[in-house]
Design a protein around this motif. Structure first.
Motif, PDB file in Angstrom:
ATOM      1  N   LYS A 178       8.994  10.329   4.812  1.00 10.07           N
ATOM      2  CA  LYS A 178       9.700  10.070   5.769  1.00 10.07           C
ATOM      3  C   LYS A 178       9.003   9.958   7.050  1.00 10.07           C
ATOM      4  CE  LYS A 178      13.940  11.427   3.695  1.00 10.07           C
ATOM      5  NZ  LYS A 178      15.169  12.625   3.583  1.00 10.07           N
ATOM      6  N   SER A 179       7.656  10.442   7.021  1.00 13.35           N
ATOM      7  CA  SER A 179       6.904  10.398   8.116  1.00 13.35           C
ATOM      8  C   SER A 179       5.979   9.392   8.311  1.00 13.35           C
ATOM      9  CB  SER A 179       5.982  11.871   8.209  1.00 13.35           C
ATOM     10  OG  SER A 179       6.843  12.875   8.278  1.00 13.35           O
ATOM     11  N   ALA A 180       6.109   8.643   7.320  1.00 16.67           N
ATOM     12  CA  ALA A 180       5.160   7.258   7.242  1.00 16.67           C
ATOM     13  C   ALA A 180       4.861   6.466   8.528  1.00 16.67           C
ATOM     14  CB  ALA A 180       5.642   6.398   6.250  1.00 16.67           C
ATOM     15  N   GLN A 235       6.142  22.903   8.546  1.00 14.56           N
ATOM     16  CA  GLN A 235       4.445  23.150   8.555  1.00 14.56           C
ATOM     17  C   GLN A 235       3.623  21.968   8.372  1.00 14.56           C
ATOM     18  OE1 GLN A 235       2.644  26.090   7.988  1.00 14.56           O
ATOM     19  NE2 GLN A 235       4.749  27.169   8.757  1.00 14.56           N
ATOM     20  N   TYR A 236       4.175  21.129   7.340  1.00 17.52           N
ATOM     21  CA  TYR A 236       3.329  19.779   7.326  1.00 17.52           C
ATOM     22  C   TYR A 236       3.436  19.005   8.627  1.00 17.52           C
ATOM     23  CZ  TYR A 236       2.556  15.131   5.767  1.00 17.52           C
ATOM     24  OH  TYR A 236       2.013  13.958   5.566  1.00 17.52           O
ATOM     25  N   LEU A 237       4.292  19.035   9.280  1.00 18.65           N
ATOM     26  CA  LEU A 237       4.429  18.053  10.402  1.00 18.65           C
ATOM     27  C   LEU A 237       3.399  18.786  11.679  1.00 18.65           C
ATOM     28  CD1 LEU A 237       8.291  17.483  11.130  1.00 18.65           C
ATOM     29  CD2 LEU A 237       6.570  15.864  10.295  1.00 18.65           C
ATOM     30  N   SER A 245       9.525  12.239  -4.026  1.00 15.21           N
ATOM     31  CA  SER A 245      10.379  12.823  -2.724  1.00 15.21           C
ATOM     32  C   SER A 245      10.171  14.150  -2.363  1.00 15.21           C
ATOM     33  CB  SER A 245      11.601  12.251  -2.633  1.00 15.21           C
ATOM     34  OG  SER A 245      12.238  13.089  -3.540  1.00 15.21           O
ATOM     35  N   ARG A 246      10.731  14.526  -1.194  1.00 10.97           N
ATOM     36  CA  ARG A 246      10.388  15.948  -0.726  1.00 10.97           C
ATOM     37  C   ARG A 246      11.216  17.000  -1.535  1.00 10.97           C
ATOM     38  NH1 ARG A 246      11.971  16.153   5.140  1.00 10.97           N
ATOM     39  NH2 ARG A 246      10.522  14.769   5.206  1.00 10.97           N
ATOM     40  N   MET A 247      12.474  16.567  -1.863  1.00 10.48           N
ATOM     41  CA  MET A 247      13.443  17.141  -2.622  1.00 10.48           C
ATOM     42  C   MET A 247      13.073  17.235  -4.343  1.00 10.48           C
ATOM     43  SD  MET A 247      15.821  19.339  -2.896  1.00 10.48           S
ATOM     44  CE  MET A 247      16.652  19.523  -1.163  1.00 10.48           C
ATOM     45  N   PHE A 268       0.705  -1.265   0.023  1.00 11.21           N
ATOM     46  CA  PHE A 268       0.006   0.077   0.198  1.00 11.21           C
ATOM     47  C   PHE A 268       0.503   1.155   0.035  1.00 11.21           C
ATOM     48  CE2 PHE A 268      -3.016  -3.131   1.802  1.00 11.21           C
ATOM     49  CZ  PHE A 268      -4.277  -2.775   1.624  1.00 11.21           C
ATOM     50  N   ASP A 269       0.448   2.237  -0.773  1.00 11.51           N
ATOM     51  CA  ASP A 269       1.071   3.584  -0.822  1.00 11.51           C
ATOM     52  C   ASP A 269       0.290   4.088   0.395  1.00 11.51           C
ATOM     53  OD1 ASP A 269       2.261   6.121  -1.707  1.00 11.51           O
ATOM     54  OD2 ASP A 269      -0.032   6.762  -2.182  1.00 11.51           O
ATOM     55  N   LEU A 270       0.978   5.204   0.906  1.00 12.35           N
ATOM     56  CA  LEU A 270       0.039   5.482   2.086  1.00 12.35           C
ATOM     57  C   LEU A 270      -0.729   7.058   1.780  1.00 12.35           C
ATOM     58  CD1 LEU A 270      -0.022   5.542   5.407  1.00 12.35           C
ATOM     59  CD2 LEU A 270       1.882   7.006   5.592  1.00 12.35           C
ATOM     60  N   LEU A 310      11.544  23.992   5.864  1.00 14.33           N
ATOM     61  CA  LEU A 310      10.387  24.909   6.148  1.00 14.33           C
ATOM     62  C   LEU A 310       9.027  24.183   5.791  1.00 14.33           C
ATOM     63  CD1 LEU A 310      11.565  28.349   4.907  1.00 14.33           C
ATOM     64  CD2 LEU A 310      11.020  27.774   7.436  1.00 14.33           C
ATOM     65  N   LYS A 311       9.139  23.753   4.886  1.00 16.95           N
ATOM     66  CA  LYS A 311       7.812  22.924   4.279  1.00 16.95           C
ATOM     67  C   LYS A 311       7.509  21.886   5.157  1.00 16.95           C
ATOM     68  CE  LYS A 311       5.359  19.589   2.049  1.00 16.95           C
ATOM     69  NZ  LYS A 311       5.350  18.036   2.237  1.00 16.95           N
ATOM     70  N   ASN A 312       8.354  21.099   5.509  1.00 11.83           N
ATOM     71  CA  ASN A 312       8.072  19.796   6.363  1.00 11.83           C
ATOM     72  C   ASN A 312       7.692  20.200   7.543  1.00 11.83           C
ATOM     73  OD1 ASN A 312       8.298  16.929   6.664  1.00 11.83           O
ATOM     74  ND2 ASN A 312       9.752  17.169   7.890  1.00 11.83           N
TER      75      ASN A 312
HETATM   76  P1  B16 Z   1       7.724  13.538   3.236  1.00 10.47           P
HETATM   77  P2  B16 Z   1       3.288   8.368  -0.419  1.00 10.47           P
HETATM   78  C1  B16 Z   1       4.575  10.875  -0.601  1.00 10.47           C
HETATM   79  O1  B16 Z   1       3.816   9.725   0.181  1.00 10.47           O
HETATM   80  C2  B16 Z   1       3.623  11.671  -0.852  1.00 10.47           C
HETATM   81  O2  B16 Z   1       2.683  11.630  -1.614  1.00 10.47           O
HETATM   82  C3  B16 Z   1       4.533  12.987  -1.471  1.00 10.47           C
HETATM   83  O3  B16 Z   1       3.602  14.220  -2.006  1.00 10.47           O
HETATM   84  C4  B16 Z   1       5.677  13.512  -0.796  1.00 10.47           C
HETATM   85  O4  B16 Z   1       6.288  14.397  -1.271  1.00 10.47           O
HETATM   86  C5  B16 Z   1       6.289  12.226  -0.273  1.00 10.47           C
HETATM   87  O5  B16 Z   1       5.462  11.438   0.579  1.00 10.47           O
HETATM   88  C6  B16 Z   1       7.455  12.610   0.829  1.00 10.47           C
HETATM   89  O6  B16 Z   1       6.995  12.899   1.883  1.00 10.47           O
HETATM   90  O7  B16 Z   1       8.141  15.054   2.786  1.00 10.47           O
HETATM   91  O8  B16 Z   1       6.768  13.545   4.391  1.00 10.47           O
HETATM   92  O9  B16 Z   1       8.843  12.652   3.399  1.00 10.47           O
HETATM   93  O10 B16 Z   1       2.321   8.911  -1.374  1.00 10.47           O
HETATM   94  O11 B16 Z   1       4.622   7.578  -1.060  1.00 10.47           O
HETATM   95  O12 B16 Z   1       2.806   7.557   0.764  1.00 10.47           O
END
Ligand code: B16
Ligand code: MG
Length: 225
Positions: free
Chosen positions: A121-123, A83-85, A52-54, A12-14, A79-81
């Motif tokens: 990276k937050s999975a 906000q996201y966290l 990925s983020r970059m 599964f993708d997340l 900075l983006k991360n």
């Molecule tokens: P992070 P997935 C991906 O998760 C997201 O769809 C994608 O938009 C994001 O840039 C990437 O993870 C990295 O995420 O910045 O949290 O490490 O769809 O593969 O579960």
């Protein structure tokens, strides 16, 4: 008997499949783009899904003429991360997308292994917040891979950790890049979302609520155990 058509693993993708964190990624990138005066919209955002983020930042910067150093790019990602966290601190099991738990239970009761294979990276943090750990045999996240989707590394690690082969697995994905990655390995794919973004999926559903073993096994050429 040759068992290559028996389904043994679902990868599964997340983001966008188990939970709609895609909306938080969008809000956080939009916040960064506005801060930098860079045009960004939901159409561009679609290309960020699964990457990925970059790599996401690089896509966002296509709209900017300003050259950024590697160090500046890294601080923009941070900075983006951040906000996201902050945004995903509010996640609870109520945020699990409808149909996910039923499908995971059906897989467990049929002896089919499951893994999360995410670029994020937050999975692991997200799966914890959703209290879904017991349903997954393995989690591969953005810390475990060196090459982002559409490179197939994340799925290769996933089925290997589950002791399965690519032809015994399927991938459930909401991103074009993720479907591409799975198909490089010859893994059958189930897309979740809209045909305009997922024309490459072997099977497509609007949401995970519509998925169960009956409606995927035969159509993907698998037999029951
Ligand atoms: P992070 P997935 C991906 O998760 C997201 O769809 C994608 O938009 C994001 O840039 C990437 O993870 C990295 O995420 O910045 O949290 O490490 O769809 O593969 O579960
Ligand atoms: Mg996704």
């Amino acid at each position: 008997m040759e068992d290559k058509n028996i389904l043994k693993a679902v990868l599964f993708d997340l983001d966008g499949v188990i939970v709609d964190t895609a909306k938080y990624h969008y809000k956080a990138w939009k916040w960064l783009a506005d801060r930098e005066n860079i045009y960004f919209d939901e159409i561009i955002n679609e290309r960020l899904k699964g990457v990925s983020r970059m790599a996401s930042l690089e896509i966002l910067l296509e709209e900017s003429d300003k050259p950024y150093t590697q160090q500046e790019k890294e601080s923009m990602c941070t900075l983006k991360n951040n906000q996201y966290l902050k945004m995903i601190e509010v996640l609870t099991p109520e945020d699990i997308l409808e149909g996910v738990v039923d499908f995971l239970k059906e897989l467990k009761s049929n002896g089919i292994k499951t893994a999360v294979c995410s670029a994020s990276k937050s999975a692991k943090y997200i799966v914890d917040r959703l209290q879904l750990n017991a349903y997954f045999d393995w989690i591969v996240d953005g810390n475990d891979v060196t090459r982002p989707k559409p490179d197939p590394e994340v799925f290769e690690i996933g089925y290997t950790k589950l002791d399965c082969r690519s032809q015994e697995s399927i991938v459930v994905e909401d991103a074009f890049a993720g479907i591409e990655a799975a198909q490089i390995l010859g893994i059958k794919t189930v897309g979740i979302g809209d045909i305009k973004n997922l024309s490459n999926a072997d099977l497509l559903f609007k949401n995970i609520k519509e998925i169960n073993l009956n409606n995927i096994l035969e159509r993907l050429d698998f037999f029951r155990r």
